[in-house]
Design a protein around this motif. Sequence first.
Motif, PDB file in Angstrom:
ATOM      1  N   LEU B 131      -9.306 -54.010  26.724  1.00 40.80           N
ATOM      2  CA  LEU B 131      -8.652 -53.945  25.416  1.00 40.80           C
ATOM      3  C   LEU B 131      -7.194 -54.387  25.482  1.00 40.80           C
ATOM      4  O   LEU B 131      -6.570 -54.387  26.541  1.00 40.80           O
ATOM      5  CB  LEU B 131      -8.705 -52.511  24.882  1.00 40.80           C
ATOM      6  N   LEU B 132      -6.683 -54.735  24.299  1.00 41.28           N
ATOM      7  CA  LEU B 132      -5.260 -55.053  24.158  1.00 41.28           C
ATOM      8  C   LEU B 132      -4.573 -53.842  23.529  1.00 41.28           C
ATOM      9  O   LEU B 132      -5.168 -53.140  22.715  1.00 41.28           O
ATOM     10  CB  LEU B 132      -5.086 -56.252  23.225  1.00 41.28           C
ATOM     11  N   PRO B 133      -3.296 -53.584  23.859  1.00 39.47           N
ATOM     12  CA  PRO B 133      -2.571 -52.507  23.183  1.00 39.47           C
ATOM     13  C   PRO B 133      -2.473 -52.802  21.687  1.00 39.47           C
ATOM     14  O   PRO B 133      -2.325 -53.960  21.288  1.00 39.47           O
ATOM     15  CB  PRO B 133      -1.185 -52.542  23.830  1.00 39.47           C
ATOM     16  N   ALA B 134      -2.541 -51.743  20.865  1.00 38.03           N
ATOM     17  CA  ALA B 134      -2.586 -51.931  19.413  1.00 38.03           C
ATOM     18  C   ALA B 134      -1.401 -52.745  18.903  1.00 38.03           C
ATOM     19  O   ALA B 134      -1.548 -53.570  18.003  1.00 38.03           O
ATOM     20  CB  ALA B 134      -2.636 -50.576  18.724  1.00 38.03           C
ATOM     21  N   LYS B 135      -0.213 -52.530  19.507  1.00 38.51           N
ATOM     22  CA  LYS B 135       0.980 -53.215  18.992  1.00 38.51           C
ATOM     23  C   LYS B 135       0.886 -54.731  19.157  1.00 38.51           C
ATOM     24  O   LYS B 135       1.591 -55.472  18.491  1.00 38.51           O
ATOM     25  CB  LYS B 135       2.226 -52.687  19.703  1.00 38.51           C
ATOM     26  N   ASP B 136       0.018 -55.193  20.050  1.00 36.72           N
ATOM     27  CA  ASP B 136      -0.120 -56.636  20.259  1.00 36.72           C
ATOM     28  C   ASP B 136      -0.857 -57.314  19.114  1.00 36.72           C
ATOM     29  O   ASP B 136      -0.719 -58.521  18.913  1.00 36.72           O
ATOM     30  CB  ASP B 136      -0.902 -56.924  21.552  1.00 36.72           C
ATOM     31  N   TYR B 137      -1.684 -56.555  18.423  1.00 33.88           N
ATOM     32  CA  TYR B 137      -2.512 -57.224  17.412  1.00 33.88           C
ATOM     33  C   TYR B 137      -2.402 -56.613  16.018  1.00 33.88           C
ATOM     34  O   TYR B 137      -3.159 -56.965  15.124  1.00 33.88           O
ATOM     35  CB  TYR B 137      -3.981 -57.267  17.863  1.00 33.88           C
ATOM     36  N   VAL B 138      -1.476 -55.664  15.839  1.00 32.43           N
ATOM     37  CA  VAL B 138      -1.269 -55.082  14.515  1.00 32.43           C
ATOM     38  C   VAL B 138       0.200 -55.270  14.153  1.00 32.43           C
ATOM     39  O   VAL B 138       1.076 -54.970  14.965  1.00 32.43           O
ATOM     40  CB  VAL B 138      -1.613 -53.577  14.501  1.00 32.43           C
ATOM     41  N   GLU B 140       3.867 -54.649  12.424  1.00 30.50           N
ATOM     42  CA  GLU B 140       4.608 -53.380  12.374  1.00 30.50           C
ATOM     43  C   GLU B 140       4.390 -52.647  11.066  1.00 30.50           C
ATOM     44  O   GLU B 140       4.251 -51.422  11.042  1.00 30.50           O
ATOM     45  CB  GLU B 140       6.098 -53.631  12.598  1.00 30.50           C
ATOM     46  N   GLU B 141       4.357 -53.388   9.953  1.00 30.58           N
ATOM     47  CA  GLU B 141       4.189 -52.722   8.644  1.00 30.58           C
ATOM     48  C   GLU B 141       2.846 -51.989   8.595  1.00 30.58           C
ATOM     49  O   GLU B 141       2.758 -50.852   8.150  1.00 30.58           O
ATOM     50  CB  GLU B 141       4.221 -53.728   7.482  1.00 30.58           C
ATOM     51  N   THR B 142       1.805 -52.668   9.046  1.00 26.24           N
ATOM     52  CA  THR B 142       0.485 -52.046   8.995  1.00 26.24           C
ATOM     53  C   THR B 142       0.419 -50.850   9.928  1.00 26.24           C
ATOM     54  O   THR B 142      -0.104 -49.793   9.583  1.00 26.24           O
ATOM     55  CB  THR B 142      -0.590 -53.085   9.356  1.00 26.24           C
ATOM     56  N   TYR B 143       0.996 -51.007  11.105  1.00 23.66           N
ATOM     57  CA  TYR B 143       0.992 -49.926  12.098  1.00 23.66           C
ATOM     58  C   TYR B 143       1.671 -48.688  11.528  1.00 23.66           C
ATOM     59  O   TYR B 143       1.209 -47.556  11.731  1.00 23.66           O
ATOM     60  CB  TYR B 143       1.726 -50.409  13.351  1.00 23.66           C
ATOM     61  N   ALA B 144       2.773 -48.894  10.776  1.00 22.09           N
ATOM     62  CA  ALA B 144       3.545 -47.766  10.251  1.00 22.09           C
ATOM     63  C   ALA B 144       2.777 -46.999   9.175  1.00 22.09           C
ATOM     64  O   ALA B 144       3.136 -45.874   8.837  1.00 22.09           O
ATOM     65  CB  ALA B 144       4.872 -48.270   9.699  1.00 22.09           C
ATOM     66  N   LYS B 145       1.720 -47.601   8.640  1.00 21.45           N
ATOM     67  CA  LYS B 145       0.979 -46.935   7.567  1.00 21.45           C
ATOM     68  C   LYS B 145       0.100 -45.793   8.079  1.00 21.45           C
ATOM     69  O   LYS B 145      -0.272 -44.903   7.335  1.00 21.45           O
ATOM     70  CB  LYS B 145       0.047 -47.949   6.881  1.00 21.45           C
ATOM     71  N   MET B 146      -0.283 -45.844   9.363  1.00 19.58           N
ATOM     72  CA  MET B 146      -1.280 -44.885   9.877  1.00 19.58           C
ATOM     73  C   MET B 146      -0.663 -43.512  10.085  1.00 19.58           C
ATOM     74  O   MET B 146       0.497 -43.396  10.449  1.00 19.58           O
ATOM     75  CB  MET B 146      -1.812 -45.362  11.232  1.00 19.58           C
ATOM     76  N   TYR B 147      -1.506 -42.462   9.909  1.00 17.60           N
ATOM     77  CA  TYR B 147      -1.049 -41.115  10.252  1.00 17.60           C
ATOM     78  C   TYR B 147      -0.782 -41.085  11.759  1.00 17.60           C
ATOM     79  O   TYR B 147      -1.674 -41.433  12.556  1.00 17.60           O
ATOM     80  CB  TYR B 147      -2.152 -40.089   9.972  1.00 17.60           C
ATOM     81  N   PRO B 148       0.431 -40.642  12.176  1.00 19.69           N
ATOM     82  CA  PRO B 148       0.729 -40.634  13.617  1.00 19.69           C
ATOM     83  C   PRO B 148      -0.274 -39.792  14.413  1.00 19.69           C
ATOM     84  O   PRO B 148      -0.663 -40.168  15.516  1.00 19.69           O
ATOM     85  CB  PRO B 148       2.125 -40.012  13.680  1.00 19.69           C
TER      86      PRO B 148
END
Lengths: 316, 437
Positions: B131-138, B140-148
């Motif tokens: 797998l690739l780390p999530a930050k490589d393929y998402v 920043e705006e979309t990543y910030a939307k998720m519940y931590p």
Amino acid sequence: MSKVAQKKPVPAKMTPPRSGNSPAKRALRRIEPYIWIAPSVILMAVFILIPILSVFQMSLSDVSKAGKIKGFNGLGNFIKVVKGSAFGLVLQNTLVWTIAVVVLSTVLGFVLALILNNKFRGRKVARAIVVFPWATTLVIQASVWNFIINTDYGTLNTLLMKLGIIKQAVNWTPTPEAYFAWEIACGIFVTIPFVTFCVLSGLQSIDTTYYEAATVDGANYWQKLFKITLPLVKSSLTVSTVLNIIYVFNSFPIIWTMTKGDPANHTDTLVTYLYKLAFYNGRQGEAAAVSVIGFLILLVCASVYMIYTLRKGDDN
Amino acid sequence: MKKTLALLLALVMTLALVACGGNDDKPADNSNTQTDANTPAPSTPDPAPEAPAGEKIDISVIASQYGQNTNKWWADFQEAFNKEHENINLTVEVVSWNDIYTVVNTRISGNTAPDILNIDVFADYQADGLLLPAKDYVSEETYAKMYPAFLEQSNIDGTIWAIPDLASARAMYYNKDILDAAGVEVPTTWDELKAACEKLKAYDSSIYPWGIDMTTDEGQAAFAYYIWNNGGDFTDADGNWTLNSDANVEAIEYAIDLVNSGLTNSDPANETRYTLQDLFGAGKLAMMIGPNSIPTYIAEGGSTINYAFAPIPTNGGNPSVSAGVMDRFMCFDNGHSPEKLEAIKTFFDYFYEDARYSDWVLMEGFLPATSAGGEIVAKADESMAPWVDIVGSCKFYPTAKAEWADVKQGVINVEQQALLGGSVRELLDALQSDIAG
């Protein structure tokens, strides 16, 4: 005129290949059959041989949970599988399942074939009906059986209550053994048609003069059955039994649909057990090892049975 | 002549077969992308040349089939996405839960892993370095939307490897009419629960008071409900397995006792949650623990029972814990070019666009994994509002741990052995030593 003109060149054309026997052509002729069968050999290699070899390879390898082969593992997978707490029970279940289904369905299928071989009104319809269980998907069959024996909404309970035979819903599957017995019953039900048709084809090829001669000699029904019918349908029975041992041993849908091997592996056979190992526990190496063990058991059983019956047949 | 011709044909067929086999391997070779970028061999008649400038970028997705609407939703999504993004060619393959693990594992062993996968587990793929780390393929705006808290569920060694696509939470459902008729209050503790079950049984013995599912399907959920609501857990704060803790043993003994006292459905080892939902919908089961999708399920079944939901009963003054189930998106490391990673980011931006995302969640009656999605869903459907609160605070299975698959099957086996009369303590001790070594 024109007909003659057309016909003449044909024999003329046929002659050159006959006379021409150059080394190249001879070589071609020698390899020709192999080229003809090459496509099917390649297909068989791709779809049968390679998967079998890769199962053997996996069983001897360290396989990661995602299915990647990490390296050679010797007999590690086999040792782990055989030492596993459930393996003995699963192996025992497999043998009970295979023997019970094959033996009972062979006996019942044979009897049914004898009945269907008699001349009676509606014989064609009866024969067609026998095919039904065979023509239905096993998953559907098993689901229907589950529906029949269910305690809460099963049709068996409903029927018996409507007929006034029972007053309260009966739990038909109070123990794992009871559940397993129902699965075996379902297995027998779906296997009978195959046996019936194999035997029926054998029965139809028996010359009636044998029976006439036996009748003249004063043989009774059982003597005719054991001295004429059985020996003459033996080859069909051998085929159906060997194929059934393989099919039933490897049968997955009935048990999977009805119990998934629950509770605690009490209704698991080798095939459902290896499926769980591979796709629920992610231990594909061990699953491959179970698969190889099953393959070897089948190979031994089927070969012993075939050698035994065929040799006996030759002696006769 | 004819013979030679036939021979030639046979040869061609054979060659074609061999060629087919060869082609299959091509996409597996990750180095292709790089070599082709350096030397874009123009004259090769290869039917699938590696994307030169202006070519479409292919993205393959395998998605799990959540219900009857999933296929159509993805088909519409694919069409709309491809229409709006001319340089990307997205293909989504929807696979049923029964087959998806088999399909994915087969694809991985054949070196044809999809680019993006939508499934529940991820740790096994991560352990193999797939797998690739999530930050490589998402982005920043979309990543910030998720519940931590949701993202944390995919944390291994400080890296987030997958992103949540949706969630569901569990609560206790009860048939109001049956409870009222029997004069039973909604139970909040285990003692109250057992007393309520006994009263219900005395009221009408043809109704099952309490539903338990300990099948291979979802037996681990029952395990979680009881241990979490008895203050126990699968692991301690440091992530060490604590399967045989006293709280866990007590919890499972309590559940098994309910079965042995005849207060539950008759065959918990073979009756799945769907069987229980059917019984509940038919008014033959008074109470059960189930997901937020039950109203949809029951309504589709044509049932008209009068029911409501409440927190799962607890023991020893512990707060009620709801069990959360969360599924994920992950991206396989197939040697993607920077352009392809951008395309994958575009895919996720498009998917998590608030309106589209809440539509995705509502499609099968699930719960959102993004705060914006949560607000929209709560507004769109009032009955979902309490669930959006619940899902923010529920516990999850420890799916980030590599042993999870074995633990899951292990606890189901413990439950089923206990149903057959085994000692819960001994069984859990054995499982603990098996897992933790």
